[in-house]
Write a protein that holds these residues in place. Sequence first.
Motif: not given
Length: 263
Positions: A27-45, A233-239
């Motif tokens: 819980p003490d660690e700082s985290l940065i997350f990127v959700g690449d929703q602008g290029h979703f889905p990955y499973g068919t690429k 901190r959260l980032y998204t390439t989508g909405e």
Amino acid sequence: MDERPIGLMDSGLGGLSVMRVLHKQLPDESLIFVGDQGHFPYGTKSQEELQQLVLKIGRFLVDQGIKMMIIACNTATGAALPLLQRELPVPVIGVIEPGATAAVNHHLKTVGVIGTASTIEKGAYPRTLHQFDANMTVYSHAAQPMVSIVEHGLTGTPTAQQTVDTELAYFDQHPVDGLILGCTHFPFLAAEIQRKMGDGVLLIDPAYETIKQAQELLTKHGLLTDKPSGMIRLYTTGERADLVAGAEKWLAGQFTSCDHVDL
């Protein structure tokens, strides 16, 4: 001790299932997350497309000053883990080898694996499982539509259960002792999956073994922070609204900021 953040990425919301375990364990660690929703889905690429996308995200996270990267996506792990381990100046771990390790540690004889079309097609889980236990029987099955259920916020609905029942009907003819949730979206459908598979089937979420391995690596290299209350901190390439909605639901609103980023 190292106050730099840990970076995570996924094709969308699924990686939040890994992030919530990480935040609970460290819980003490700082985290940065990127959700690449602008290029979703990955499973068919294609693998080439995936490698380009994941490498861009990895370089973005490095620019944010991370000390470690977790590819919180099975499809991206299968396509790009070795590449990122070569190209990035920080340790990079994925979720496939930890997921296989967890299954082997439970001494299962017959294991099912569900994931995206890409993850199943590449056969990374059976290959890794058989490296640990050549006698293990492994049944792999693509369940791509279940990913969209999570991305569209439909978990806990009759539609979710119907989709899970349909997608996992394969296992009616291929009974297993345990089922690896080989897509980080799937832990959010654990209740529906357990109902379909029955209480006698052990569900394996690779997130727990992944975070265990991350913690061991950070400890070994003296990279854990000694400062309390890390930022998320959260980032998204989508909405942005889509990631906020997912984070409010799956992280209980425990995040500092959420922004759109173009990569």
